[in-house]
Design a protein around this motif. Sequence first.
Motif, PDB file in Angstrom:
ATOM      1  N   LYS A   3      72.628 -20.668 -53.472  1.00 15.92           N
ATOM      2  CA  LYS A   3      73.201 -20.605 -54.498  1.00 15.92           C
ATOM      3  C   LYS A   3      73.103 -21.082 -56.449  1.00 15.92           C
ATOM      4  CE  LYS A   3      74.338 -25.734 -54.347  1.00 15.92           C
ATOM      5  NZ  LYS A   3      75.511 -26.916 -53.643  1.00 15.92           N
ATOM      6  N   SER A   4      74.117 -20.857 -56.702  1.00 13.17           N
ATOM      7  CA  SER A   4      73.561 -21.000 -58.153  1.00 13.17           C
ATOM      8  C   SER A   4      74.824 -21.711 -59.063  1.00 13.17           C
ATOM      9  CB  SER A   4      73.150 -19.713 -58.859  1.00 13.17           C
ATOM     10  OG  SER A   4      74.453 -18.591 -59.420  1.00 13.17           O
ATOM     11  N   PRO A   5      74.319 -21.780 -60.662  1.00 16.05           N
ATOM     12  CA  PRO A   5      75.455 -22.163 -61.707  1.00 16.05           C
ATOM     13  C   PRO A   5      76.036 -20.691 -61.666  1.00 16.05           C
ATOM     14  CG  PRO A   5      73.629 -22.830 -62.099  1.00 16.05           C
ATOM     15  CD  PRO A   5      72.811 -22.021 -61.201  1.00 16.05           C
ATOM     16  N   LEU A   6      76.186 -19.535 -61.483  1.00 20.56           N
ATOM     17  CA  LEU A   6      77.057 -18.543 -61.404  1.00 20.56           C
ATOM     18  C   LEU A   6      78.057 -18.180 -59.900  1.00 20.56           C
ATOM     19  CD1 LEU A   6      77.981 -15.577 -62.928  1.00 20.56           C
ATOM     20  CD2 LEU A   6      75.728 -14.959 -61.545  1.00 20.56           C
ATOM     21  N   SER A   7      77.214 -18.015 -58.855  1.00 13.50           N
ATOM     22  CA  SER A   7      78.135 -18.177 -57.868  1.00 13.50           C
ATOM     23  C   SER A   7      79.433 -19.757 -57.784  1.00 13.50           C
ATOM     24  CB  SER A   7      77.053 -18.388 -57.008  1.00 13.50           C
ATOM     25  OG  SER A   7      75.910 -19.830 -56.487  1.00 13.50           O
ATOM     26  N   GLU A   8      78.230 -20.832 -58.097  1.00 17.56           N
ATOM     27  CA  GLU A   8      79.240 -21.882 -58.324  1.00 17.56           C
ATOM     28  C   GLU A   8      80.916 -22.336 -58.660  1.00 17.56           C
ATOM     29  OE1 GLU A   8      76.805 -25.211 -59.087  1.00 17.56           O
ATOM     30  OE2 GLU A   8      76.168 -25.756 -56.918  1.00 17.56           O
ATOM     31  N   GLU A   9      80.437 -21.310 -60.236  1.00 18.48           N
ATOM     32  CA  GLU A   9      81.660 -21.020 -61.408  1.00 18.48           C
ATOM     33  C   GLU A   9      82.662 -19.846 -60.737  1.00 18.48           C
ATOM     34  OE1 GLU A   9      82.193 -19.029 -65.653  1.00 18.48           O
ATOM     35  OE2 GLU A   9      80.171 -19.322 -65.185  1.00 18.48           O
ATOM     36  N   MET A  10      81.207 -18.973 -60.187  1.00 24.46           N
ATOM     37  CA  MET A  10      82.664 -17.896 -59.490  1.00 24.46           C
ATOM     38  C   MET A  10      83.294 -18.177 -58.599  1.00 24.46           C
ATOM     39  SD  MET A  10      81.708 -13.612 -58.978  1.00 24.46           S
ATOM     40  CE  MET A  10      80.869 -14.059 -60.517  1.00 24.46           C
TER      41      MET A  10
ATOM     42  N   ALA B 218      84.440 -21.184 -58.421  1.00 25.87           N
ATOM     43  CA  ALA B 218      85.833 -21.983 -58.447  1.00 25.87           C
ATOM     44  C   ALA B 218      86.850 -21.431 -58.934  1.00 25.87           C
ATOM     45  CB  ALA B 218      85.216 -23.168 -59.181  1.00 25.87           C
ATOM     46  N   ALA B 219      86.657 -20.054 -59.341  1.00 25.33           N
ATOM     47  CA  ALA B 219      87.866 -18.771 -59.965  1.00 25.33           C
ATOM     48  C   ALA B 219      88.016 -18.490 -59.337  1.00 25.33           C
ATOM     49  CB  ALA B 219      86.620 -18.030 -61.012  1.00 25.33           C
ATOM     50  N   LEU B 220      87.008 -18.042 -58.096  1.00 21.69           N
ATOM     51  CA  LEU B 220      88.270 -17.468 -56.724  1.00 21.69           C
ATOM     52  C   LEU B 220      88.641 -18.282 -55.772  1.00 21.69           C
ATOM     53  CD1 LEU B 220      84.963 -15.012 -55.540  1.00 21.69           C
ATOM     54  CD2 LEU B 220      86.961 -14.176 -56.767  1.00 21.69           C
ATOM     55  N   LYS B 221      88.808 -18.976 -55.718  1.00 23.58           N
ATOM     56  CA  LYS B 221      89.702 -20.669 -55.230  1.00 23.58           C
ATOM     57  C   LYS B 221      90.708 -20.522 -56.160  1.00 23.58           C
ATOM     58  CE  LYS B 221      85.906 -22.888 -52.502  1.00 23.58           C
ATOM     59  NZ  LYS B 221      84.894 -24.030 -52.561  1.00 23.58           N
TER      60      LYS B 221
ATOM     61  N   GLY C 269      92.693 -18.368 -55.121  1.00 25.91           N
ATOM     62  CA  GLY C 269      93.991 -18.228 -53.931  1.00 25.91           C
ATOM     63  C   GLY C 269      92.745 -17.802 -52.818  1.00 25.91           C
ATOM     64  N   PHE C 270      91.197 -17.175 -53.084  1.00 24.68           N
ATOM     65  CA  PHE C 270      91.040 -16.151 -52.268  1.00 24.68           C
ATOM     66  C   PHE C 270      90.023 -17.858 -51.080  1.00 24.68           C
ATOM     67  CE2 PHE C 270      90.478 -13.381 -55.304  1.00 24.68           C
ATOM     68  CZ  PHE C 270      90.446 -12.409 -54.045  1.00 24.68           C
ATOM     69  N   LYS C 271      89.790 -17.968 -49.572  1.00 26.20           N
ATOM     70  CA  LYS C 271      89.225 -18.888 -48.818  1.00 26.20           C
ATOM     71  C   LYS C 271      88.375 -17.478 -49.060  1.00 26.20           C
ATOM     72  CE  LYS C 271      93.112 -21.171 -48.572  1.00 26.20           C
ATOM     73  NZ  LYS C 271      92.944 -22.085 -49.672  1.00 26.20           N
ATOM     74  N   PHE C 272      87.033 -19.520 -47.699  1.00 25.24           N
ATOM     75  CA  PHE C 272      85.675 -18.614 -47.321  1.00 25.24           C
ATOM     76  C   PHE C 272      84.335 -17.617 -48.333  1.00 25.24           C
ATOM     77  CE2 PHE C 272      87.607 -18.992 -43.236  1.00 25.24           C
ATOM     78  CZ  PHE C 272      86.447 -19.744 -42.756  1.00 25.24           C
ATOM     79  N   VAL C 273      85.209 -18.226 -49.707  1.00 28.97           N
ATOM     80  CA  VAL C 273      84.570 -18.340 -50.793  1.00 28.97           C
ATOM     81  C   VAL C 273      83.204 -19.520 -51.595  1.00 28.97           C
ATOM     82  CG1 VAL C 273      85.803 -16.348 -51.601  1.00 28.97           C
ATOM     83  CG2 VAL C 273      86.427 -18.189 -52.466  1.00 28.97           C
TER      84      VAL C 273
END
Length: 185
Positions: free
Chosen positions: A138-145, A147-150, A153-157
Amino acid sequence: MVTPARCAWAESDPLLASYHDTEWGVPEHDSRALWEKLMLDGFQAGLSWLIILRKRDAFRAAFQNFDPEKVARFGEEDVERLVQDAGIVRSRSKIQAVIGNARAYLAMQAAGEDLSAFVWTMAGGTPVRNASAERLVKSPLSEEMSAALKKRGFKFVGPVIVYAWLQAVGVIDDHDHHCFRHVPH
């Protein structure tokens, strides 16, 4: 013929090698294709990517070629049908997440948010190159993205799933330094 050096994870199976050589890490800008790949990465959670690759055609058939408009209309009968489909991963929670994620994808579109623009804007518009030889999960970008997807309303992200997805769709370039597809910095 000399076999090219590729990322270590792609060496164990011809299907993985083909996927690595032709798809993995290739920048994807089509929103529907990005959504499909994110859904498949969600199914991969807790499993090997090879399982998902072997079942990819069955997933496409089961989920109407990952057409978000069609999947968003799936109801409980569809969930029951998919839970019985031996061609896919039969996880009720993952199946329900894909249906909900189709609705979240369409809600983004209705709000004027294109998934591709959303992803590539967050990444700065160009592939992020991992300068380290260290294999990240994981990375800061994947953590930020994530959170933004969640938030949308996205799940399993989660950040680990999102990181694997960003690698797959070429947002993060994580080819091993010895790999023939590695782009030097």
